[in-house]
Design a protein around this motif. Structure first.
Motif, short mmCIF file in Angstrom:
data_model
loop_
_atom_site.label_atom_id
_atom_site.label_comp_id
_atom_site.label_asym_id
_atom_site.label_seq_id
_atom_site.Cartn_x
_atom_site.Cartn_y
_atom_site.Cartn_z
N SER A 106 0.14 -3.64 3.93
CA SER A 106 -1.14 -3.09 4.37
C SER A 106 -1.17 -1.61 4.04
O SER A 106 -0.12 -0.98 3.90
N GLN A 107 -2.36 -1.10 3.90
CA GLN A 107 -2.51 0.33 3.63
C GLN A 107 -3.86 0.79 4.15
O GLN A 107 -4.80 0.02 4.27
N CYS A 108 -3.91 2.08 4.45
CA CYS A 108 -5.15 2.68 4.89
C CYS A 108 -5.95 3.11 3.67
O CYS A 108 -5.39 3.63 2.71
N GLU B 238 -10.68 6.12 7.73
CA GLU B 238 -10.02 5.12 6.89
C GLU B 238 -9.83 3.83 7.68
O GLU B 238 -9.79 3.83 8.90
N THR B 239 -9.71 2.74 6.95
CA THR B 239 -9.58 1.40 7.53
C THR B 239 -8.29 0.76 7.04
O THR B 239 -7.88 0.99 5.91
N ALA C 63 -9.42 -5.49 0.17
CA ALA C 63 -10.27 -4.31 0.33
C ALA C 63 -11.75 -4.67 0.22
O ALA C 63 -12.57 -4.20 1.00
N VAL C 64 -12.09 -5.53 -0.74
CA VAL C 64 -13.48 -5.97 -0.91
C VAL C 64 -13.97 -6.67 0.35
O VAL C 64 -15.07 -6.40 0.85
N THR C 65 -13.16 -7.56 0.90
CA THR C 65 -13.59 -8.32 2.08
C THR C 65 -13.56 -7.46 3.35
O THR C 65 -14.41 -7.60 4.21
N THR C 66 -12.61 -6.54 3.45
CA THR C 66 -12.53 -5.67 4.62
C THR C 66 -13.65 -4.65 4.64
O THR C 66 -14.31 -4.44 5.66
N CYS C 67 -13.88 -4.01 3.50
CA CYS C 67 -14.89 -2.95 3.42
C CYS C 67 -16.29 -3.48 3.10
O CYS C 67 -17.26 -2.73 3.18
N LYS C 68 -16.36 -4.76 2.72
CA LYS C 68 -17.64 -5.37 2.35
C LYS C 68 -18.34 -4.59 1.24
O LYS C 68 -19.52 -4.30 1.31
N ARG C 69 -17.55 -4.24 0.22
CA ARG C 69 -18.05 -3.53 -0.95
C ARG C 69 -17.52 -4.20 -2.21
O ARG C 69 -16.41 -4.73 -2.20
N SER C 70 -18.29 -4.14 -3.26
CA SER C 70 -17.81 -4.63 -4.55
C SER C 70 -16.97 -3.56 -5.21
O SER C 70 -17.20 -2.36 -5.02
N SER D 96 1.14 6.98 -3.97
CA SER D 96 2.09 7.45 -2.98
C SER D 96 1.46 8.21 -1.82
O SER D 96 2.06 8.35 -0.78
N SER D 97 0.23 8.69 -1.96
CA SER D 97 -0.40 9.46 -0.90
C SER D 97 -1.03 8.58 0.19
O SER D 97 -1.42 9.07 1.23
N MET D 98 -1.12 7.28 -0.03
CA MET D 98 -1.76 6.40 0.94
C MET D 98 -0.78 5.98 2.02
O MET D 98 0.38 5.74 1.77
N LEU D 99 -1.31 5.86 3.24
CA LEU D 99 -0.51 5.43 4.38
C LEU D 99 -0.37 3.91 4.35
O LEU D 99 -1.35 3.20 4.15
N THR D 100 0.84 3.41 4.54
CA THR D 100 1.08 1.97 4.49
C THR D 100 1.63 1.49 5.83
O THR D 100 2.09 2.27 6.65
N GLY D 101 1.62 0.17 6.02
CA GLY D 101 2.18 -0.43 7.23
C GLY D 101 1.27 -0.35 8.44
O GLY D 101 1.73 -0.46 9.57
N CYS D 102 -0.03 -0.20 8.22
CA CYS D 102 -0.94 -0.02 9.36
C CYS D 102 -1.16 -1.30 10.16
O CYS D 102 -1.55 -1.24 11.33
N HIS D 103 -0.91 -2.46 9.61
CA HIS D 103 -1.17 -3.72 10.32
C HIS D 103 -0.10 -4.06 11.34
O HIS D 103 -0.33 -4.85 12.23
N ASN D 104 1.07 -3.48 11.22
CA ASN D 104 2.16 -3.85 12.13
C ASN D 104 2.56 -2.72 13.07
O ASN D 104 3.61 -2.76 13.67
N GLY D 105 1.72 -1.70 13.17
CA GLY D 105 1.99 -0.61 14.09
C GLY D 105 2.89 0.47 13.54
O GLY D 105 3.20 1.44 14.24
N THR D 106 3.32 0.35 12.28
CA THR D 106 4.17 1.37 11.68
C THR D 106 3.40 2.65 11.42
O THR D 106 3.95 3.74 11.48
N ALA D 107 2.10 2.52 11.16
CA ALA D 107 1.27 3.68 10.87
C ALA D 107 -0.11 3.47 11.48
O ALA D 107 -0.55 2.35 11.68
N THR D 108 -0.78 4.57 11.75
CA THR D 108 -2.16 4.55 12.23
C THR D 108 -3.02 5.22 11.18
O THR D 108 -2.68 6.31 10.72
#
Length: 80
Positions: free
Chosen positions: A35-37, A24-25, A60-67, A7-19
């Motif tokens: 989507s979430q940050c 964070e990415t 997350a793996v593909t966005t952050c390029k981490r395993s 619940s502490s994570m920001l969501t909706g970042c891909h559609n302009g609802t949140a920054t």
């Protein structure tokens, strides 16, 4: 929704609802319905990625390029 974040994570970042806050990415599910940050910093990512459902974990793996350790790699693309 199985891919819902803590619940502490920001969501909706891909559609302009949140920054996303600094450091964070925006991680976007393949179908753009969620989507979430999240931090891509290794110490944070290692803990947070394990809490994600499969679709968001792959994003997350593909966005952050981490395993995401201690989770299943379905194919080579799942493990950075």
């Amino acid at each position: 929704e199985a891919d819902a974040p803590a619940s502490s994570m920001l969501t909706g970042c891909h559609n302009g609802t949140a920054t996303c806050p600094e450091g964070e990415t925006c991680v976007v599910k393949y179908d753009k319905t969620w989507s979430q940050c999240m931090s891509c910093a290794s110490s944070v990512f290692a803990k947070e990625c394990q809490k994600l459902g499969d679709y968001m974990r792959y994003a997350a793996v593909t966005t952050c390029k981490r395993s995401c350790y201690d989770t299943k790699c379905y194919n080579q693309a799942w493990c950075a």
